[in-house]
Write an enzyme that holds these catalytic residues in place. Structure first.
Site, PDB file in Angstrom:
ATOM      1  N   GLU A 124      18.902 -15.555  -9.899  1.00  0.00           N
ATOM      2  CA  GLU A 124      18.336 -14.237 -10.173  1.00  0.00           C
ATOM      3  C   GLU A 124      17.606 -14.239 -11.527  1.00  0.00           C
ATOM      4  O   GLU A 124      16.518 -13.666 -11.656  1.00  0.00           O
ATOM      5  CB  GLU A 124      19.444 -13.173 -10.137  1.00  0.00           C
ATOM      6  CG  GLU A 124      19.018 -11.762 -10.494  1.00  0.00           C
ATOM      7  CD  GLU A 124      17.872 -11.195  -9.645  1.00  0.00           C
ATOM      8  OE1 GLU A 124      17.501 -11.801  -8.635  1.00  0.00           O
ATOM      9  OE2 GLU A 124      17.324 -10.156 -10.040  1.00  0.00           O
ATOM     10  N   ASN A 166      -1.310   2.016   5.581  1.00  0.00           N
ATOM     11  CA  ASN A 166      -0.377   1.021   5.045  1.00  0.00           C
ATOM     12  C   ASN A 166       0.148   0.223   6.228  1.00  0.00           C
ATOM     13  O   ASN A 166       0.651   0.821   7.181  1.00  0.00           O
ATOM     14  CB  ASN A 166       0.779   1.725   4.318  1.00  0.00           C
ATOM     15  CG  ASN A 166       1.904   0.757   3.945  1.00  0.00           C
ATOM     16  OD1 ASN A 166       1.680  -0.431   3.797  1.00  0.00           O
ATOM     17  ND2 ASN A 166       3.117   1.274   3.804  1.00  0.00           N
ATOM     18  N   GLY A 167       0.019  -1.094   6.153  1.00  0.00           N
ATOM     19  CA  GLY A 167       0.512  -1.921   7.252  1.00  0.00           C
ATOM     20  C   GLY A 167      -0.493  -3.023   7.547  1.00  0.00           C
ATOM     21  O   GLY A 167      -1.422  -3.250   6.767  1.00  0.00           O
ATOM     22  N   CYS A 193       0.835  -1.195   0.000  1.00  0.00           N
ATOM     23  CA  CYS A 193       0.000   0.000   0.000  1.00  0.00           C
ATOM     24  C   CYS A 193       0.870   1.246   0.000  1.00  0.00           C
ATOM     25  O   CYS A 193       1.992   1.244   0.509  1.00  0.00           O
ATOM     26  CB  CYS A 193      -0.847   0.058   1.267  1.00  0.00           C
ATOM     27  SG  CYS A 193      -1.870  -1.375   1.519  1.00  0.00           S
ATOM     28  N   ARG A 211       4.834   0.882  -6.371  1.00  0.00           N
ATOM     29  CA  ARG A 211       4.978   0.030  -5.191  1.00  0.00           C
ATOM     30  C   ARG A 211       4.154  -1.241  -5.320  1.00  0.00           C
ATOM     31  O   ARG A 211       4.379  -2.204  -4.593  1.00  0.00           O
ATOM     32  CB  ARG A 211       4.522   0.800  -3.941  1.00  0.00           C
ATOM     33  CG  ARG A 211       5.437   1.942  -3.573  1.00  0.00           C
ATOM     34  CD  ARG A 211       4.793   2.857  -2.548  1.00  0.00           C
ATOM     35  NE  ARG A 211       4.590   2.198  -1.269  1.00  0.00           N
ATOM     36  CZ  ARG A 211       5.439   2.236  -0.254  1.00  0.00           C
ATOM     37  NH1 ARG A 211       6.573   2.888  -0.366  1.00  0.00           N
ATOM     38  NH2 ARG A 211       5.178   1.633   0.889  1.00  0.00           N
ATOM     39  N   HIS A 229      20.203 -35.381  -9.675  1.00  0.00           N
ATOM     40  CA  HIS A 229      19.717 -35.882  -8.386  1.00  0.00           C
ATOM     41  C   HIS A 229      18.220 -35.677  -8.214  1.00  0.00           C
ATOM     42  O   HIS A 229      17.699 -35.769  -7.110  1.00  0.00           O
ATOM     43  CB  HIS A 229      20.485 -35.217  -7.239  1.00  0.00           C
ATOM     44  CG  HIS A 229      21.939 -35.577  -7.229  1.00  0.00           C
ATOM     45  ND1 HIS A 229      22.405 -36.824  -6.892  1.00  0.00           N
ATOM     46  CD2 HIS A 229      23.038 -34.862  -7.580  1.00  0.00           C
ATOM     47  CE1 HIS A 229      23.720 -36.860  -7.011  1.00  0.00           C
ATOM     48  NE2 HIS A 229      24.132 -35.674  -7.436  1.00  0.00           N
ATOM     49  N   LYS A 279       6.580  -3.359  -5.044  1.00  0.00           N
ATOM     50  CA  LYS A 279       7.992  -2.969  -5.080  1.00  0.00           C
ATOM     51  C   LYS A 279       8.596  -2.973  -3.691  1.00  0.00           C
ATOM     52  O   LYS A 279       9.714  -3.429  -3.486  1.00  0.00           O
ATOM     53  CB  LYS A 279       8.098  -1.566  -5.691  1.00  0.00           C
ATOM     54  CG  LYS A 279       9.522  -1.017  -5.775  1.00  0.00           C
ATOM     55  CD  LYS A 279      10.304  -1.744  -6.830  1.00  0.00           C
ATOM     56  CE  LYS A 279      11.713  -1.221  -7.005  1.00  0.00           C
ATOM     57  NZ  LYS A 279      12.520  -2.193  -7.776  1.00  0.00           N
ATOM     58  N   LYS A 294      13.574 -13.396 -12.011  1.00  0.00           N
ATOM     59  CA  LYS A 294      13.081 -12.337 -12.910  1.00  0.00           C
ATOM     60  C   LYS A 294      11.990 -12.864 -13.829  1.00  0.00           C
ATOM     61  O   LYS A 294      10.965 -12.222 -14.014  1.00  0.00           O
ATOM     62  CB  LYS A 294      14.209 -11.785 -13.794  1.00  0.00           C
ATOM     63  CG  LYS A 294      15.189 -10.833 -13.198  1.00  0.00           C
ATOM     64  CD  LYS A 294      14.686  -9.440 -12.937  1.00  0.00           C
ATOM     65  CE  LYS A 294      14.116  -9.333 -11.562  1.00  0.00           C
ATOM     66  NZ  LYS A 294      15.009  -9.014 -10.478  1.00  0.00           N
ATOM     67  N   TRP A 314      -2.705  -2.698  -1.603  1.00  0.00           N
ATOM     68  CA  TRP A 314      -2.217  -4.028  -1.969  1.00  0.00           C
ATOM     69  C   TRP A 314      -2.873  -4.968  -0.958  1.00  0.00           C
ATOM     70  O   TRP A 314      -2.535  -4.961   0.226  1.00  0.00           O
ATOM     71  CB  TRP A 314      -0.697  -4.058  -1.863  1.00  0.00           C
ATOM     72  CG  TRP A 314      -0.055  -5.270  -2.444  1.00  0.00           C
ATOM     73  CD1 TRP A 314       0.192  -5.518  -3.762  1.00  0.00           C
ATOM     74  CD2 TRP A 314       0.474  -6.391  -1.721  1.00  0.00           C
ATOM     75  NE1 TRP A 314       0.828  -6.723  -3.900  1.00  0.00           N
ATOM     76  CE2 TRP A 314       1.011  -7.286  -2.669  1.00  0.00           C
ATOM     77  CE3 TRP A 314       0.543  -6.731  -0.378  1.00  0.00           C
ATOM     78  CZ2 TRP A 314       1.610  -8.483  -2.319  1.00  0.00           C
ATOM     79  CZ3 TRP A 314       1.136  -7.932  -0.017  1.00  0.00           C
ATOM     80  CH2 TRP A 314       1.660  -8.787  -0.997  1.00  0.00           C
ATOM     81  N   GLU A 317       8.797 -13.623 -11.957  1.00  0.00           N
ATOM     82  CA  GLU A 317       8.188 -12.399 -11.443  1.00  0.00           C
ATOM     83  C   GLU A 317       7.384 -11.652 -12.505  1.00  0.00           C
ATOM     84  O   GLU A 317       6.243 -11.271 -12.272  1.00  0.00           O
ATOM     85  CB  GLU A 317       9.359 -11.530 -10.971  1.00  0.00           C
ATOM     86  CG  GLU A 317       9.040 -10.441 -10.048  1.00  0.00           C
ATOM     87  CD  GLU A 317      10.291  -9.705  -9.584  1.00  0.00           C
ATOM     88  OE1 GLU A 317      11.400  -9.897 -10.122  1.00  0.00           O
ATOM     89  OE2 GLU A 317      10.143  -8.889  -8.684  1.00  0.00           O
TER      90      GLU A 317
HETATM   91  C1  AGP Z   1      13.050  -8.059  -7.206  1.00  0.00           C
HETATM   92  O1  AGP Z   1      12.842  -8.098  -8.574  1.00  0.00           O
HETATM   93  C2  AGP Z   1      11.871  -8.172  -6.399  1.00  0.00           C
HETATM   94  N1  AGP Z   1      10.920  -7.183  -6.701  1.00  0.00           N
HETATM   95  C3  AGP Z   1      12.057  -8.461  -4.915  1.00  0.00           C
HETATM   96  O2  AGP Z   1      12.568  -9.750  -4.824  1.00  0.00           O
HETATM   97  C4  AGP Z   1      12.959  -7.504  -4.108  1.00  0.00           C
HETATM   98  O3  AGP Z   1      14.285  -7.669  -4.503  1.00  0.00           O
HETATM   99  C5  AGP Z   1      12.788  -7.816  -2.620  1.00  0.00           C
HETATM  100  O4  AGP Z   1      11.463  -7.598  -2.250  1.00  0.00           O
HETATM  101  C6  AGP Z   1      13.708  -7.008  -1.746  1.00  0.00           C
HETATM  102  O5  AGP Z   1      13.498  -5.633  -1.876  1.00  0.00           O
HETATM  103  P1  AGP Z   1      14.546  -4.619  -1.295  1.00  0.00           P
HETATM  104  O6  AGP Z   1      15.812  -4.805  -2.061  1.00  0.00           O
HETATM  105  O7  AGP Z   1      13.936  -3.269  -1.490  1.00  0.00           O
HETATM  106  O8  AGP Z   1      14.735  -4.960   0.148  1.00  0.00           O
END
Ligand code: AGP
Length: 590
Positions: A463, A93-94, A2, A27, A486, A585, A467, A69, A470
């Site tokens: 990584e 937010n929270g 949020c 976000r 394995h 985000k 990506k 969110w 995601e």
């Molecule tokens: C990355 O593509 C993601 N959106 C997510 O994994 C992100 O890296 C993670 O939430 C950590 O965020 P931060 O680096 O702001 O702590």
């Protein structure tokens, strides 16, 4: 997560709130709403995008806005914020962890709820406690809450006033030409607030009579320093056109150059004694940042001979951590506001460890919580998928690893001087993009992809897999190449895509063996390497030549085609890379 925004202005604030919500979109959210206080309170809230609010206009200079969110209650018009009660309107937010008990109590007193959210209990409590003192009623209400909150509240009886409060969720207040603001983050205030002050846990912000005042939990006035917002955060946040993710990938060389300059200006003397004496280290982070922490672990163990225990921050919080006064804990977070990473840093400090933060936001909560901070200069990262911040995190962590080597061995590692070639190497890695376009075209219908690597390449593989999961919504797994037989090899059948990253000479043959196992089961093999001979000798049906840099630096550039591949897969599949499904985000709740 949020996002909240609040504004008190001499002019109508509806447009400023709408623009602010647009800037908070990055976000991650699933519904949005605005409340404006004119002659009466006008509220518009809807499931879906901020643009659904574009037809709403209400005159009035005091207002609040929200991007939601969903946590408690599905995305819907009713669950969207602001929530109202007794002339008050609130955005939150929270997570209110004790909301069920509070709701039961309020329902017992005759309150009727119009949403399934945890947030609605807050505005109901404020309305119940109100006896003429706006700030006092908010303070009493938040005193009942367990969990996390950043709230902004307006009240029909107090035009020109706004009260905000925070615990564990970020809140800043800003002064700008358009008025006085509160907001969840600094980038969202870019271009509208020139000076910013941060609220700390338990504090209140009261905007009244054209002033922003801060109060502690006992409502004693606090004096705060307002600081100028960072130039780079402003510029990048307002940049538009195309997708942010694509623009941010293109920015990697610039971001690396700026980050290196700032590292070269950094004085490591305040942590020299600690680094010299370090016998064991921890590295904690979430998501993409965790993958950079894995590279740090490998580098420090190999080059400085110091063992590094690497945990996702959420796990670190709940393990019987062995962390203690002699330890150094490196906490990595682009935003510096990730709840789990912050709690991990607090836990480490409470146990006497020395905490080093690596973050993109120098004014973040993580930076304030740490003993020593390295600030990368990636600039504002708007796309939910981290790209340029990952490359810059790696640079910061490699730089830190080099300092450790220096403190331990009295010399920098051989590759240290080559850090200045990283920006050029990153540009060269983009030469792979046209081949990567072809690869994405070829794999756009894939239902799953394995990413293989050995040694440090495994971090890159992980990584790459994150990506593509995601943003392209393709199941992917980053896997140690040697582990395939394995178990996971069972899924490989005709055409199953397997992408291998192989940048370490001593492991080329080992990676090739794994690809051979895949190929002989009909799998579709892809190889990324800087070694021509490896590509020439490979059974891979598709290969891509990476630029040559010292091997310990390769993770910074070898990931770039994988970042771009995920972006292209997302576009090919008709998805929006900047707004991935279900993701936010900045993950400011646990
Ligand atoms: C990355 O593509 C993601 N959106 C997510 O994994 C992100 O890296 C993670 O939430 C950590 O965020 P931060 O680096 O702001 O702590």
């Amino acid at each position: 997560m949020c996002g909240i925004i609040g504004c008190v202005s001499d002019k109508d604030c509806c447009g400023a709130l709408y623009d602010g919500l647009k800037r908070l979109e990055y976000r991650g959210y699933d519904s949005a709403g605005i409340a404006v206080l004119g002659k009466t309170l006008s509220v518009c809230k809807k499931k879906g995008g901020v643009s659904n609010l574009s037809g709403f206009y209400a005159a009035g200079g005091t207002g609040i806005g929200h991007t939601r969110w969903a946590t408690h209650g599905a995305p819907s018009d009713a669950n969207a914020h602001p929530h109202t009660s007794g002339g008050f309107a609130l955005v939150h937010n929270g997570i209110v962890e004790n909301y069920a008990a509070l709701k039961e109590e309020l329902e017992g007193e005759g309150e009727v709820f119009s949403s399934e959210t945890d947030s609605e209990v807050i505005v109901k409590l404020i309305a119940r406690y109100f006896e003429g003192d706006f700030l006092g009623a908010v303070a009493r209400a938040v005193g009942r809450l367990e969990g996390s909150y950043a709230i902004a509240v307006i009240c029909e009886k107090f035009p020109g006033e706004l009260v905000a409060a925070k615990k564990k969720s970020p809140l800043v207040a800003g002064e700008g030409r358009g008025g006085l603001f509160v907001c969840s983050d600094i980038p969202a205030l870019s271009g509208i607030a020139d000076y910013i002050a941060k609220a700390e846990d338990g504090e209140f912000v009261h905007i009244a009579k054209g002033e922003i005042n801060f109060y502690d939990r006992a409502l004693r006035p606090l004096s705060k320093t307002f600081f100028r917002t960072q130039e780079e955060l402003r510029g990048a946040a307002v940049a538009g056109g195309g997708y942010f993710m694509r623009a941010e990938i293109a920015e990697i060389p610039r971001a690396l150059s700026d980050t290196l300059s700032s590292l070269e200006d950094k004085d490591f003397a305040p942590c020299a004694r600690i680094l010299r004496g370090a016998k064991r280290m921890f590295a904690v982070a979430c998501g993409t940042a965790y993958h950079s922490a894995l590279v740090f672990r490998d580098t420090v163990e190999r080059e400085a001979g110091i063992p590094v225990v690497c945990h996702t921050a959420g796990e670190f919080r709940y393990r019987p951590a062995l962390v203690g006064p002699q330890d150094v804990v490196v906490a990595v977070s682009q935003s510096g506001e990730t709840a789990d990473t912050l709690e991990a840093a607090y836990l480490a400090r409470s146990r006497g460890a020395f905490v080093i933060a690596v973050t993109n936001i120098g004014s973040s909560t993580l930076a304030a919580a740490a003993d020593f901070t390295l600030v990368m200069r990636a600039g504002a990262e708007i796309a939910v998928a981290a790209t340029k911040s990952y490359n810059c995190q790696l640079l910061c962590l490699l730089y830190l690893a080099a300092q450790l080597v220096f403190f331990k061995k009295d010399r920098f590692p051989d590759w240290f001087s080559a850090l200045s070639s990283l920006a050029e190497g990153a540009s060269a890695a983009m030469d792979c993009f046209s081949e990567t376009d072809r690869l994405a075209d070829c794999l756009k219908k894939a239902r799953a992809i394995y990413y293989l690597g050995r040694g440090t390449d495994l971090c890159t593989a992980r990584e790459g897999a994150l990506k593509v999961k995601e943003i392209a919504c393709v199941f992917a797994e980053g896997y140690p190449a040697g582990e395939l037989k394995h178990g996971s090899l069972a899924l490989v059948e005709e055409g199953f895509p397997v992408i291998c990253v192989s940048t370490q000479k001593n492991l080329l043959k080992k990676s090739e063996n794994a690809l051979a196992e895949v190929r002989s089961r009909g799998g579709f093999c892809v190889l990324f390497s800087q070694y021509r001979e490896a590509l020439a000798d490979s059974c891979a049906q598709f290969s891509c030549l990476l630029p040559i840099l010292p091997e310990p630096l390769m993770p910074v550039v070898s990931v770039i085609p994988l970042q771009y591949f995920a972006y292209k897969m997302c576009i090919e599949r008709g998805l929006d890379p900047d707004k991935p499904r279900n993701l936010a985000k900045s993950v400011t709740v646990e």
